[in-house]
Design an enzyme around this catalytic site. Sequence first.
Site, mmCIF file in Angstrom:
data_model
loop_
_atom_site.group_PDB
_atom_site.id
_atom_site.type_symbol
_atom_site.label_atom_id
_atom_site.label_comp_id
_atom_site.label_asym_id
_atom_site.label_seq_id
_atom_site.Cartn_x
_atom_site.Cartn_y
_atom_site.Cartn_z
ATOM 1 N N THR A 1 -2.319 8.245 3.112
ATOM 2 C CA THR A 1 -2.104 6.795 3.143
ATOM 3 C C THR A 1 -2.668 6.273 4.468
ATOM 4 O O THR A 1 -3.018 7.054 5.354
ATOM 5 C CB THR A 1 -0.601 6.410 3.084
ATOM 6 O OG1 THR A 1 0.016 6.825 4.310
ATOM 7 C CG2 THR A 1 0.115 7.028 1.904
ATOM 8 N N SER B 1 0.845 -1.197 0.000
ATOM 9 C CA SER B 1 0.000 0.000 0.000
ATOM 10 C C SER B 1 0.881 1.248 0.000
ATOM 11 O O SER B 1 2.112 1.151 0.073
ATOM 12 C CB SER B 1 -0.950 0.022 1.216
ATOM 13 O OG SER B 1 -0.225 0.050 2.418
ATOM 14 N N ASP C 1 6.411 -11.014 8.430
ATOM 15 C CA ASP C 1 7.010 -9.912 9.177
ATOM 16 C C ASP C 1 8.387 -9.541 8.614
ATOM 17 O O ASP C 1 9.360 -10.278 8.794
ATOM 18 C CB ASP C 1 7.132 -10.316 10.649
ATOM 19 C CG ASP C 1 7.701 -9.194 11.493
ATOM 20 O OD1 ASP C 1 7.890 -8.076 10.943
ATOM 21 O OD2 ASP C 1 7.955 -9.425 12.684
ATOM 22 N N TYR D 1 5.441 16.281 13.598
ATOM 23 C CA TYR D 1 6.274 15.329 12.855
ATOM 24 C C TYR D 1 7.759 15.479 13.154
ATOM 25 O O TYR D 1 8.338 14.679 13.865
ATOM 26 C CB TYR D 1 5.997 15.462 11.341
ATOM 27 C CG TYR D 1 6.329 14.188 10.609
ATOM 28 C CD1 TYR D 1 5.344 13.278 10.241
ATOM 29 C CD2 TYR D 1 7.647 13.847 10.329
ATOM 30 C CE1 TYR D 1 5.658 12.080 9.605
ATOM 31 C CE2 TYR D 1 7.968 12.653 9.690
ATOM 32 C CZ TYR D 1 6.971 11.788 9.331
ATOM 33 O OH TYR D 1 7.302 10.603 8.715
HETATM 34 P P1 NAI Z 1 1.382 2.359 4.400
HETATM 35 O O1 NAI Z 1 0.776 2.033 5.716
HETATM 36 O O2 NAI Z 1 0.477 2.657 3.268
HETATM 37 O O3 NAI Z 1 2.349 1.145 3.940
HETATM 38 C C1 NAI Z 1 3.147 0.456 4.830
HETATM 39 C C2 NAI Z 1 3.616 -0.848 4.233
HETATM 40 O O4 NAI Z 1 4.426 -1.528 5.202
HETATM 41 C C3 NAI Z 1 2.491 -1.831 3.882
HETATM 42 O O5 NAI Z 1 2.823 -2.498 2.683
HETATM 43 C C4 NAI Z 1 2.508 -2.836 5.039
HETATM 44 O O6 NAI Z 1 2.022 -4.134 4.709
HETATM 45 C C5 NAI Z 1 3.997 -2.879 5.316
HETATM 46 N N1 NAI Z 1 4.322 -3.368 6.650
HETATM 47 C C6 NAI Z 1 4.079 -2.799 7.849
HETATM 48 N N2 NAI Z 1 4.580 -3.572 8.840
HETATM 49 C C7 NAI Z 1 5.171 -4.631 8.249
HETATM 50 C C8 NAI Z 1 5.868 -5.774 8.727
HETATM 51 N N3 NAI Z 1 6.079 -5.959 10.024
HETATM 52 N N4 NAI Z 1 6.311 -6.670 7.816
HETATM 53 C C9 NAI Z 1 6.101 -6.505 6.504
HETATM 54 N N5 NAI Z 1 5.467 -5.438 5.994
HETATM 55 C C10 NAI Z 1 5.003 -4.514 6.858
HETATM 56 O O7 NAI Z 1 2.398 3.536 4.693
HETATM 57 P P2 NAI Z 1 3.092 4.675 3.790
HETATM 58 O O8 NAI Z 1 2.488 5.970 4.130
HETATM 59 O O9 NAI Z 1 3.199 4.251 2.393
HETATM 60 O O10 NAI Z 1 4.538 4.696 4.452
HETATM 61 C C11 NAI Z 1 5.681 4.102 3.855
HETATM 62 C C12 NAI Z 1 6.896 4.924 4.249
HETATM 63 O O11 NAI Z 1 6.781 6.228 3.669
HETATM 64 C C13 NAI Z 1 7.055 5.132 5.752
HETATM 65 O O12 NAI Z 1 8.390 5.056 6.107
HETATM 66 C C14 NAI Z 1 6.529 6.547 5.942
HETATM 67 O O13 NAI Z 1 7.057 7.172 7.091
HETATM 68 C C15 NAI Z 1 7.034 7.195 4.666
HETATM 69 N N6 NAI Z 1 6.401 8.462 4.310
HETATM 70 C C16 NAI Z 1 5.038 8.595 4.251
HETATM 71 C C17 NAI Z 1 4.473 9.827 3.954
HETATM 72 C C18 NAI Z 1 2.984 10.012 3.865
HETATM 73 O O14 NAI Z 1 2.552 11.167 3.815
HETATM 74 N N7 NAI Z 1 2.204 8.968 3.820
HETATM 75 C C19 NAI Z 1 5.304 11.006 3.670
HETATM 76 C C20 NAI Z 1 6.717 10.725 3.665
HETATM 77 C C21 NAI Z 1 7.228 9.505 4.001
#
Ligand code: NAI
Length: 395
Positions: A273, A50, A110, A233
Amino acid sequence: MLIHPQIQGCVARNCHPLGCRAAVQQQIGRVRAAGTFAGPKRVLVIGASSGFGLASRIALTFGAGADTIGISFERGPSDKGLGSAGWYNNIWFREAAEQEGRVAINLLGDAFSNPMREQAIAAVRQHLGQVDLVVYSLASGLRVLADGTQVRSTLKTTGQPFTGLGYDIEHDALVAQTLPVASEQEIRDTVTVMGGEDWQVWMQALQQADCLAPGAQTVAYSYIGPELTYPIYRDGTIGYAKAHLHAAADSINLQLAGIGGHAWVAVCKALVTKASTFIPVLPVYLAILMQEMKARGTHEGCIEQMQRLFSDKMYGARGVVADGERLIRMDDYELDPALQAVVAERWSHLSPATFRQLGDIAGLRQEFMALNGFGLAGMDYQAEVSLEMLQTLRP
Ligand code: NAI
């Protein structure tokens, strides 16, 4: 059965599996419309189901013809429910990628664990040989260490408690939200979960197993944001974790020198997200930002950010475009001073009476619902969905 959204606070309790397919296809369509680019051909995405990770995978597969292995933590249908949006995103992505003739392997489990690292190494050897790029895109509230210790991240501030107006998606209302001050331990724990340690362990394991191709790169995602979000943040627990991630990029970069590789942090724009809508107060900022960026024609969703990152700022004609601190700035449009002046002005006038005019609340809701497969154009939400059919789908 008919599937209707179940929202609790800022968390979706269910998803529409077929709507998730429409959402994945929509992202694929946007990448195709943007055109192809010469990017990495073999990619491992850690956190692929995602948000940024999924968008990275789609941008690289359909924009650069990459074969991918994606790791995620998602659940399928069971007696507890239909399963998570990410479960179905994995399935629909794989189907579409395979139709395109691409390799797309989904590993579920995980990503913090050594058994998952071993599984990933075996899969890389079997299906890709080596990888040219590792995308590290985990967002998690929990990390279980090798000895079984559970470490939890928190979303708190430092210095003084911070109170602001948050948006309750379930009740479509503004609510006062306070971020308490984190203890030293809570800061350390958040760094353990969301900092760069696990990324480094991954890169060491992959390099030792000879799974990194000569010149391989890795990128992780971060956020800095404008001053008005600092208490939420940058100066919060998550900001400490991101500072640690930035430092880890430098260590990993040294580690990769022997193979001519590089490690980068891409500082992204704030986007809707599953992870970001969970952060107190941030969704209201997102709504104001979206309204103003849409008006200026600079709005991007996850897929547009990731398409631009890879086609222009990592694998474009200029090579990697980074600032003096080796950060790839994908927050360039967001931090435009003129835009931020308008955002700050609106932020200062926020109230329950004004928030719908000051921010794109409808757009925020629409993007949030789409993450879970709801509200997609062309979907018939009055059509029955067969649970038996869903149970036959495999990631
Ligand atoms: P999200 O919640 O949409 O995606 C997270 C992903 O990590 C998913 O695929 C989930 O299945 C996976 N995941 C979580 N725990 C896991 C585990 N133990 N084992 C395997 N997979 C696991 O989050 P998002 O927003 O895409 O975040 C991704 C990165 O981007 C993070 O580091 C976040 O801090 C960073 N980010 C997000 C921003 C935003 O505005 N959404 C802005 C800038 C950076």
